[in-house]
Design a protein around this motif. Structure first.
Motif, PDB file in Angstrom:
ATOM      1  N   PRO A   2      38.827 -24.829 -54.847  1.00 53.37           N
ATOM      2  CA  PRO A   2      38.604 -23.410 -54.611  1.00 53.37           C
ATOM      3  C   PRO A   2      39.404 -22.908 -53.417  1.00 53.37           C
ATOM      4  CG  PRO A   2      36.518 -24.568 -54.847  1.00 53.37           C
ATOM      5  CD  PRO A   2      37.606 -25.594 -54.790  1.00 53.37           C
ATOM      6  N   GLN A   3      39.762 -21.637 -53.481  1.00 55.24           N
ATOM      7  CA  GLN A   3      40.419 -21.001 -52.343  1.00 55.24           C
ATOM      8  C   GLN A   3      39.370 -20.806 -51.252  1.00 55.24           C
ATOM      9  OE1 GLN A   3      43.440 -19.950 -51.640  1.00 55.24           O
ATOM     10  NE2 GLN A   3      44.469 -20.322 -53.569  1.00 55.24           N
ATOM     11  N   ARG A   4      39.734 -21.101 -50.019  1.00 55.89           N
ATOM     12  CA  ARG A   4      38.801 -20.861 -48.934  1.00 55.89           C
ATOM     13  C   ARG A   4      38.635 -19.360 -48.800  1.00 55.89           C
ATOM     14  NH1 ARG A   4      39.855 -23.835 -43.597  1.00 55.89           N
ATOM     15  NH2 ARG A   4      39.754 -25.490 -45.096  1.00 55.89           N
ATOM     16  N   ASN A   5      37.388 -18.938 -48.725  1.00 56.16           N
ATOM     17  CA  ASN A   5      37.096 -17.527 -48.721  1.00 56.16           C
ATOM     18  C   ASN A   5      36.074 -17.244 -47.640  1.00 56.16           C
ATOM     19  OD1 ASN A   5      36.368 -14.851 -49.508  1.00 56.16           O
ATOM     20  ND2 ASN A   5      37.146 -15.354 -51.547  1.00 56.16           N
ATOM     21  N   HIS A   6      36.268 -16.174 -46.918  1.00 54.69           N
ATOM     22  CA  HIS A   6      35.319 -15.822 -45.866  1.00 54.69           C
ATOM     23  C   HIS A   6      34.207 -14.939 -46.406  1.00 54.69           C
ATOM     24  CE1 HIS A   6      37.683 -17.821 -42.859  1.00 54.69           C
ATOM     25  NE2 HIS A   6      38.752 -17.196 -43.292  1.00 54.69           N
ATOM     26  N   ASN A   7      34.347 -14.483 -47.650  1.00 55.78           N
ATOM     27  CA  ASN A   7      33.291 -13.722 -48.298  1.00 55.78           C
ATOM     28  C   ASN A   7      32.260 -14.721 -48.818  1.00 55.78           C
ATOM     29  OD1 ASN A   7      31.834 -12.677 -50.643  1.00 55.78           O
ATOM     30  ND2 ASN A   7      33.051 -10.830 -50.348  1.00 55.78           N
ATOM     31  N   GLN A  11      32.776 -17.396 -51.935  1.00 54.82           N
ATOM     32  CA  GLN A  11      32.813 -18.818 -51.610  1.00 54.82           C
ATOM     33  C   GLN A  11      31.693 -19.547 -52.348  1.00 54.82           C
ATOM     34  OE1 GLN A  11      35.134 -20.452 -49.966  1.00 54.82           O
ATOM     35  NE2 GLN A  11      34.150 -22.451 -49.919  1.00 54.82           N
ATOM     36  N   PHE A  12      30.514 -18.946 -52.392  1.00 62.62           N
ATOM     37  CA  PHE A  12      29.390 -19.551 -53.104  1.00 62.62           C
ATOM     38  C   PHE A  12      29.748 -19.781 -54.567  1.00 62.62           C
ATOM     39  CE2 PHE A  12      25.792 -19.217 -55.943  1.00 62.62           C
ATOM     40  CZ  PHE A  12      24.942 -20.187 -55.435  1.00 62.62           C
ATOM     41  N   HIS A  13      30.300 -18.780 -55.221  1.00 56.85           N
ATOM     42  CA  HIS A  13      30.622 -18.902 -56.650  1.00 56.85           C
ATOM     43  C   HIS A  13      31.738 -19.925 -56.890  1.00 56.85           C
ATOM     44  CE1 HIS A  13      27.746 -15.983 -57.935  1.00 56.85           C
ATOM     45  NE2 HIS A  13      28.223 -15.084 -57.099  1.00 56.85           N
ATOM     46  N   ALA A  14      32.692 -19.995 -55.991  1.00 58.98           N
ATOM     47  CA  ALA A  14      33.753 -21.005 -56.126  1.00 58.98           C
ATOM     48  C   ALA A  14      33.165 -22.410 -55.998  1.00 58.98           C
ATOM     49  CB  ALA A  14      34.833 -20.768 -55.074  1.00 58.98           C
ATOM     50  N   VAL A  15      32.273 -22.602 -55.034  1.00 62.03           N
ATOM     51  CA  VAL A  15      31.643 -23.907 -54.844  1.00 62.03           C
ATOM     52  C   VAL A  15      30.716 -24.222 -56.015  1.00 62.03           C
ATOM     53  CG1 VAL A  15      30.043 -25.233 -53.388  1.00 62.03           C
ATOM     54  CG2 VAL A  15      31.876 -23.894 -52.337  1.00 62.03           C
ATOM     55  N   GLU A  80      30.140 -22.189 -43.337  1.00 63.58           N
ATOM     56  CA  GLU A  80      30.830 -21.323 -42.374  1.00 63.58           C
ATOM     57  C   GLU A  80      30.848 -19.874 -42.848  1.00 63.58           C
ATOM     58  OE1 GLU A  80      34.756 -22.922 -41.848  1.00 63.58           O
ATOM     59  OE2 GLU A  80      34.000 -24.797 -41.009  1.00 63.58           O
ATOM     60  N   ALA A  81      31.141 -19.669 -44.142  1.00 66.37           N
ATOM     61  CA  ALA A  81      31.202 -18.313 -44.695  1.00 66.37           C
ATOM     62  C   ALA A  81      29.840 -17.634 -44.608  1.00 66.37           C
ATOM     63  CB  ALA A  81      31.689 -18.354 -46.146  1.00 66.37           C
ATOM     64  N   PHE A  82      28.762 -18.411 -44.764  1.00 68.72           N
ATOM     65  CA  PHE A  82      27.419 -17.843 -44.670  1.00 68.72           C
ATOM     66  C   PHE A  82      26.956 -17.731 -43.217  1.00 68.72           C
ATOM     67  CE2 PHE A  82      27.226 -18.425 -49.170  1.00 68.72           C
ATOM     68  CZ  PHE A  82      26.227 -17.577 -49.621  1.00 68.72           C
TER      69      PHE A  82
END
Length: 162
Positions: A2-7, A11-15, A80-82
């Protein structure tokens, strides 16, 4: 990967997608392991066992690699995103999981080449089964401690924010 995402939601959906695929791979490892155990009771030292060992070893290495190089990192990025601190839990559990990796790789080195060790196969398979069980428990604790908490946050988020 997954692309690292700060949203957090993205990020949750990618993981979530990564975990779905990885846990499917875990089920394949378990199925391959079980089939090998059953076959080894009847045909120790056979060509069929050798082939099943190779297949199991390939799956094990793939599974372990995806865990270490993708899943665990992405779970940390999700934390981190959360904006929460799952790093203490993750550091402890990932360290414990890494201890099992050395044993899995030693098993793969011994049996992945197709060499036969019928005198130790049953014992080694039993030890591998116990090790996989403990590893899966640790991985499940890692997922529960990080991703499952975020799932609850996503479900509790007001409509349109998650």
């Amino acid at each position: 990967m997954p692309q690292r995402n700060h949203n957090p939601a993205e990020q949750f959906h990618a993981v979530e997608s990564l975990l779905t695929n990885w846990l499917s791979e875990r089920r394949a490892v378990l199925a391959r392991y079980t089939a090998l155990v059953v076959a080894s009771d009847d045909l120790p030292g056979s060509a069929s066992i050798t082939q099943r060992q190779r297949q199991l070893c390939e799956l094990l290495v793939d599974y372990v690699s995806v865990g270490h190089f993708e899943v665990y990192n992405e779970l940390l990025h999700e934390a981190e995103a959360f904006g929460d601190d799952g790093s203490a839990l993750a550091t402890k559990l990932i360290g414990d999981i890494a201890d099992t990796t050395d044993v899995i790789l030693a098993y793969e080195q011994k049996y992945g080449s197709g060499d036969q060790y019928p005198e130790t196969l049953i014992r080694d398979l039993s030890a591998l089964g116990e090790l996989l069980e403990s590893r899966f428990v640790l991985e499940d604790r890692l997922i529960a401690g990080l991703h499952s908490n975020h799932r609850r946050q996503m479900q509790e988020a007001p409509e349109g924010t998650g």
